[in-house]
Design a protein around this motif. Structure first.
Motif, PDB file in Angstrom:
ATOM      1  N   LEU A  91     -13.508   1.565  -9.008  1.00 21.39           N
ATOM      2  CA  LEU A  91     -12.291   0.749  -8.687  1.00 21.39           C
ATOM      3  C   LEU A  91     -11.007   1.037  -9.407  1.00 21.39           C
ATOM      4  O   LEU A  91      -9.880   1.364  -8.861  1.00 21.39           O
ATOM      5  CB  LEU A  91     -12.520  -0.874  -8.974  1.00 21.39           C
ATOM      6  CG  LEU A  91     -11.499  -1.643  -8.306  1.00 21.39           C
ATOM      7  CD1 LEU A  91     -10.985  -1.683  -7.150  1.00 21.39           C
ATOM      8  CD2 LEU A  91     -11.654  -3.397  -8.841  1.00 21.39           C
ATOM      9  N   ILE A  93      -8.010   2.858  -7.544  1.00 21.31           N
ATOM     10  CA  ILE A  93      -6.358   2.288  -7.718  1.00 21.31           C
ATOM     11  C   ILE A  93      -5.336   3.385  -8.361  1.00 21.31           C
ATOM     12  O   ILE A  93      -4.270   3.529  -7.886  1.00 21.31           O
ATOM     13  CB  ILE A  93      -6.502   1.157  -8.740  1.00 21.31           C
ATOM     14  CG1 ILE A  93      -7.235   0.214  -8.037  1.00 21.31           C
ATOM     15  CG2 ILE A  93      -5.109   0.616  -9.344  1.00 21.31           C
ATOM     16  CD1 ILE A  93      -7.419  -1.323  -9.088  1.00 21.31           C
ATOM     17  N   HIS A 100      -5.785  -7.510 -11.658  1.00 25.29           N
ATOM     18  CA  HIS A 100      -5.915  -8.535 -10.772  1.00 25.29           C
ATOM     19  C   HIS A 100      -7.356  -8.206  -9.754  1.00 25.29           C
ATOM     20  O   HIS A 100      -8.360  -8.940  -9.809  1.00 25.29           O
ATOM     21  CB  HIS A 100      -4.982  -8.878  -9.789  1.00 25.29           C
ATOM     22  CG  HIS A 100      -5.245  -9.502  -8.450  1.00 25.29           C
ATOM     23  ND1 HIS A 100      -5.521 -10.691  -8.452  1.00 25.29           N
ATOM     24  CD2 HIS A 100      -5.463  -9.363  -7.174  1.00 25.29           C
ATOM     25  CE1 HIS A 100      -5.473 -11.513  -7.293  1.00 25.29           C
ATOM     26  NE2 HIS A 100      -5.698 -10.281  -6.491  1.00 25.29           N
ATOM     27  N   HIS A 101      -7.292  -6.891  -9.561  1.00 25.97           N
ATOM     28  CA  HIS A 101      -8.696  -6.198  -8.665  1.00 25.97           C
ATOM     29  C   HIS A 101      -9.870  -6.323  -9.468  1.00 25.97           C
ATOM     30  O   HIS A 101     -10.716  -6.689  -9.044  1.00 25.97           O
ATOM     31  CB  HIS A 101      -8.258  -4.816  -8.107  1.00 25.97           C
ATOM     32  CG  HIS A 101      -7.187  -4.789  -7.065  1.00 25.97           C
ATOM     33  ND1 HIS A 101      -7.482  -5.554  -5.831  1.00 25.97           N
ATOM     34  CD2 HIS A 101      -5.957  -4.446  -6.955  1.00 25.97           C
ATOM     35  CE1 HIS A 101      -6.367  -5.420  -5.247  1.00 25.97           C
ATOM     36  NE2 HIS A 101      -5.552  -4.659  -5.909  1.00 25.97           N
ATOM     37  N   GLU A 105     -10.987  -9.917  -9.899  1.00 27.02           N
ATOM     38  CA  GLU A 105     -11.774 -10.355  -8.780  1.00 27.02           C
ATOM     39  C   GLU A 105     -13.254  -9.510  -8.745  1.00 27.02           C
ATOM     40  O   GLU A 105     -14.020 -10.513  -8.254  1.00 27.02           O
ATOM     41  CB  GLU A 105     -10.796  -9.974  -7.557  1.00 27.02           C
ATOM     42  CG  GLU A 105      -9.526 -10.772  -7.281  1.00 27.02           C
ATOM     43  CD  GLU A 105      -9.896 -12.211  -6.911  1.00 27.02           C
ATOM     44  OE1 GLU A 105     -10.843 -12.474  -6.329  1.00 27.02           O
ATOM     45  OE2 GLU A 105      -9.445 -13.070  -7.654  1.00 27.02           O
TER      46      GLU A 105
END
Length: 192
Positions: A125, A129, A168-169, A172
């Motif tokens: 991830l 990003i 934030h990701h 989550e």
């Protein structure tokens, strides 16, 4: 004039009717001892499985089973690094030895690979990003070059907006994994 009582006398009077449940104390001591033995095996790769089993033979099977349940729940957490395979494999081995429940063992066998993939998903991830942010960073570099007349190299970590979005990701992702872990732990507890 009345006699003044010492603190010891007062304490003895207040505790004179308290009874000690020796069986409950023994049970708690055995559970604590079994957890210590299991924990030592789980955390120390040099410990032998058969040595752990031999040590636990002197304890009540019910207390060992309770200790195993507590040890399992304490050791099931989100994996922070890709090198925790051996620790989780040892947790599974202890669990399967002392908790004879096919459905619980199957759930644990599915949960461990799930936990082990978390660090890789987190790393992937972050890389995604960063890759998506690269064109935005180059644009900002161009704007700064036009504004100040100098070459400025921006890194992903230098941009607060991008770092906030990444956080934030990642939060989550962690929430989703933690929710699945919590549900699985509840299910395991109900099966044991």
């Amino acid at each position: 004039m009345g006699r003044i009582k010492s603190a010891l006398e007062i304490a003895l009077e207040k505790t004179s009717d308290i009874e000690v449940d020796k069986d409950e104390l023994k049970k708690n001591d055995e559970i604590k001892e079994a957890r210590r033995i299991e924990g030592r095996y789980i955390l120390n790769p040099e410990e032998k499985f058969d040595d752990m089993k031999r040590e636990l033979l002197s304890l009540s099977p019910e207390n060992v089973r309770e200790a195993t349940k507590l040890t399992l729940m304490a050791n099931l957490s989100l994996v922070q690094s890709e090198g925790e395979n051996e620790r989780l494999e040892r947790v599974r081995k202890v669990f399967e030895e002392f908790i004879k429940n096919r459905e619980a063992n199957e759930l644990l066998s599915q949960l461990i690979p799930f936990l082990l993939q978390y660090p890789k998903h987190r790393k992937d991830l972050v890389e995604d990003i960063k890759r998506q942010a690269e064109p935005l960073l180059r644009e900002k570099e161009e704007e700064l070059k036009k504004k100040y007349g100098e070459e400025i190299h921006l890194r992903f970590e230098d941009d607060n907006e991008l770092m906030e979005a990444a956080k934030h990701h990642l939060d989550e992702l962690q929430k989703r994994y933690q929710m699945t872990l919590d549900e699985s732990k509840k299910r395991l507890e109900s099966l044991i």
